[in-house]
Design an enzyme around this catalytic site. Structure first.
Site, PDB file in Angstrom:
ATOM      1  NE  ARG A  78      -3.223   2.650   2.567  1.00  0.00           N
ATOM      2  CZ  ARG A  78      -3.532   3.377   3.620  1.00  0.00           C
ATOM      3  NH1 ARG A  78      -3.348   2.901   4.836  1.00  0.00           N
ATOM      4  NH2 ARG A  78      -4.044   4.578   3.489  1.00  0.00           N
ATOM      5  CG  HIS A 123      -1.535   8.926   3.514  1.00  0.00           C
ATOM      6  ND1 HIS A 123      -1.734   7.573   3.694  1.00  0.00           N
ATOM      7  CD2 HIS A 123      -1.140   9.393   4.732  1.00  0.00           C
ATOM      8  CE1 HIS A 123      -1.450   7.241   4.944  1.00  0.00           C
ATOM      9  NE2 HIS A 123      -1.085   8.326   5.595  1.00  0.00           N
ATOM     10  CD  GLU A 168      -5.366   7.270   9.922  1.00  0.00           C
ATOM     11  OE1 GLU A 168      -4.909   8.322  10.398  1.00  0.00           O
ATOM     12  OE2 GLU A 168      -5.044   6.140  10.347  1.00  0.00           O
ATOM     13  CG  ASN A 310      -5.727   3.080   8.497  1.00  0.00           C
ATOM     14  OD1 ASN A 310      -5.814   2.131   7.711  1.00  0.00           O
ATOM     15  ND2 ASN A 310      -5.322   4.283   8.105  1.00  0.00           N
ATOM     16  CE1 TYR A 312      -0.419   2.531  13.582  1.00  0.00           C
ATOM     17  CE2 TYR A 312      -2.414   3.447  12.635  1.00  0.00           C
ATOM     18  CZ  TYR A 312      -1.099   3.030  12.498  1.00  0.00           C
ATOM     19  OH  TYR A 312      -0.485   3.107  11.277  1.00  0.00           O
ATOM     20  CD  GLU A 376      -2.047   3.778   8.195  1.00  0.00           C
ATOM     21  OE1 GLU A 376      -1.756   4.172   9.341  1.00  0.00           O
ATOM     22  OE2 GLU A 376      -2.309   4.549   7.260  1.00  0.00           O
TER      23      GLU A 376
HETATM   24  C1  NOJ Z   1      -2.007   6.782  10.443  1.00  0.00           C
HETATM   25  C2  NOJ Z   1      -1.556   7.544   9.245  1.00  0.00           C
HETATM   26  O1  NOJ Z   1      -2.297   7.140   8.133  1.00  0.00           O
HETATM   27  C3  NOJ Z   1      -0.065   7.444   8.979  1.00  0.00           C
HETATM   28  O2  NOJ Z   1       0.266   8.427   8.072  1.00  0.00           O
HETATM   29  C4  NOJ Z   1       0.698   7.561  10.278  1.00  0.00           C
HETATM   30  O3  NOJ Z   1       2.076   7.582  10.070  1.00  0.00           O
HETATM   31  C5  NOJ Z   1       0.318   6.407  11.168  1.00  0.00           C
HETATM   32  N1  NOJ Z   1      -1.095   6.495  11.462  1.00  0.00           N
HETATM   33  C6  NOJ Z   1       1.063   6.344  12.496  1.00  0.00           C
HETATM   34  O4  NOJ Z   1       0.719   7.445  13.265  1.00  0.00           O
END
Ligand code: NOJ
Length: 471
Positions: A78, A123, A168, A310, A312, A376
């Protein structure tokens, strides 16, 4: 030894974004974008006033990236297109052929290696010329983006079959146009994020329709949008206030974009009522949250061919009582970290692998059981990082176990997983101070050498066997 097999044809990827890796900020006719402007203005908004001028040098060192991809054995990669590298002023009035050549080389080489490209159109890197007209806060950007998307499909769509329109929208709208933290650095609390989100939703939907109408039959690809969300749980599961706050947290974060696209073309009822009620109390005659017309609602509904998530981290949620117009006070909720959760190398990223499983099941149940790609997920190290990052690989492993549980026990249709990121890179306001890469990049050496972390070596084994060896 337990063998934990992933489904056949599972997509194994890693992800990057143009501004974070390419460098070559003014090379070969690239136009300026908002990050060029923002970082060059200094002002300590980015760690040590670092910039993406050089970054990982991928504009010239792209073959080094391919070696990393090959070493990992990825099935998918990606990356994002730099809009202003292709169209220096953002419009199709002038096309920068050298930019086109660059992405052609990259795409062709990936295909030769049997790696499927998943390409993001936007992005975080708006051409400066479009930003000067208002960027995402301007309705005009919807049409400009649609034309850019049309251009990309017609230029690369004979080979690219998986597209993400916007990365995002929550993060970019909130951190840029609400808080002014990300470029272009102009926040208007309680207003900017909603305007930006509104135009992003329309731009995404138009770009999806453009593909569907003019390209789909011939090119046979799929188009989606990458949505990010924390998983969230009430701090006190027995508290009604915490439970309601938690619902609002997920609504303002995930449903804001997912409901219009995956359900019915319109914003969540609670966002509409809360923002309208507060706007009235502030003496405004209309809500700070713009409205969609009926035509727009039908245009937006159903404009994703798969779900890109995405993920985290996770938060425990409590009510927030805050005055003054702002996204946070509209939401009336605050997410906090459980001190028990391990932290990665960056303060906001508490490591909560089980949150991903819960979020996946929630998306399945709430948004019509879509095919899901985790576009992600990752864990940062602080600088200086260690190459033998066994703790980090542990986090990846735990996360992949949760993905397997989501697939096998909860029946979630997870089709792929993309680690963020292929390389250590420019992490927006944090510059190069935190490192998300599977490959270490030595930014002090002119040739920016890439070296695999332990995580990369282990990830390659998982990709190769399509299974996780748990012991
Ligand atoms: C989401 C974002 O899409 C990416 O650009 C960023 O580096 C990562 N999170 C980590 O924060």
């Amino acid at each position: 030894m337990d063998s934990l097999q992933f489904p056949e044809s599972f997509a194994w990827g890693a992800a990057t974004a143009a501004y974070q890796i390419e460098g070559g900020w003014d090379t070969d006719g690239k136009g300026r974008n908002i990050w060029d402007t923002f970082t060059h203005q200094g002002g300590d908004r980015v760690f040590k006033n670092q910039t993406g001028d050089v970054a990982c040098g991928s504009y010239t060192l792209w073959e080094e990236d391919l070696k990393c991809i090959k070493q990992l054995g990825l099935t998918h990669y990606r990356f994002s297109l730099s809009w202003s590298r292709l169209l220096p002023d953002g419009t199709t009035g002038f096309i920068n052929q050298k930019g086109v050549d660059y992405y052609n080389k990259l795409i062709d080489a990936l295909l030769t290696m049997n790696v499927t490209p998943l390409v993001t159109l936007y992005h975080f890197d708006m051409p400066q010329a479009i930003e000067d007209q208002g960027g995402w806060t301007s309705e005009k950007t919807v049409e400009v983006f649609e034309k850019y998307a049309h251009f990309c499909y017609s230029t690369f769509g004979d080979r690219v079959k998986l597209w993400i329109t916007i990365n995002e929208p929550y993060v970019f709208s909130k951190l840029s146009y609400e808080q002014g933290l990300l470029a272009p650095g102009k926040g208007e609390p309680g207003v900017g994020a909603y305007q930006s989100g509104h135009n992003m939703l329309k731009a995404h939907a138009k770009a999806w329709h453009t593909y569907n109408t003019f390209f789909k039959e011939k090119q046979k690809g799929l188009v989606s949008i990458a949505l990010d969300s924390d998983w969230a749980e009430p701090l006190d599961p027995n508290s009604v206030d915490d439970k309601e706050a938690c619902e609002r947290y997920l609504t303002f974060r995930l449903h804001w974009f997912a409901k219009p696209i995956f359900i019915d073309g319109d914003y969540p009822a609670v966002m509409k009522s809360e923002i309208s009620r507060k706007s009235k109390a502030e003496g405004l005659t209309t809500s700070r949250l713009p409205e969609f017309t009926d035509d727009e609602k039908s245009m937006i509904k159903g404009t994703a061919d798969f779900f890109c998530l995405n993920y985290y981290t996770t938060r425990k949620v409590i009510p927030l009582k805050q005055r003054g117009p702002s996204y946070d006070s509209d939401m009336g909720a605050e997410g906090i970290k459980d001190p028990e959760w391990p932290e990665s190398g960056v303060e906001w990223l508490a490591v909560v692998p089980w949150g991903l499983r819960k979020l996946l099941a929630y998306i399945k149940d709430t948004f019509g059981d879509p095919n899901i790609y985790i576009t992600e997920n990752g864990f940062a190290q602080s600088d200086p990082p260690i190459l033998q990052d066994t703790h980090r690989w542990g986090y990846f492993q735990e996360t992949l176990v949760e993905v397997l549980k989501a697939i096998n026990q909860d029946g979630v249709k997870v089709k792929g997983y993309f680690a963020w990121s292929l390389l250590d890179n420019f992490e927006w306001n944090s510059g190069y101070s935190i490192r998300f890469g599977l490959f270490h990049v030595d930014f002090n050496q002119p040739n920016l050498p890439r070296t695999p972390y332990f995580s990369a070596i282990q990830y390659a084994k998982v990709v190769k066997g399509n299974e996780l060896i748990s012991k």
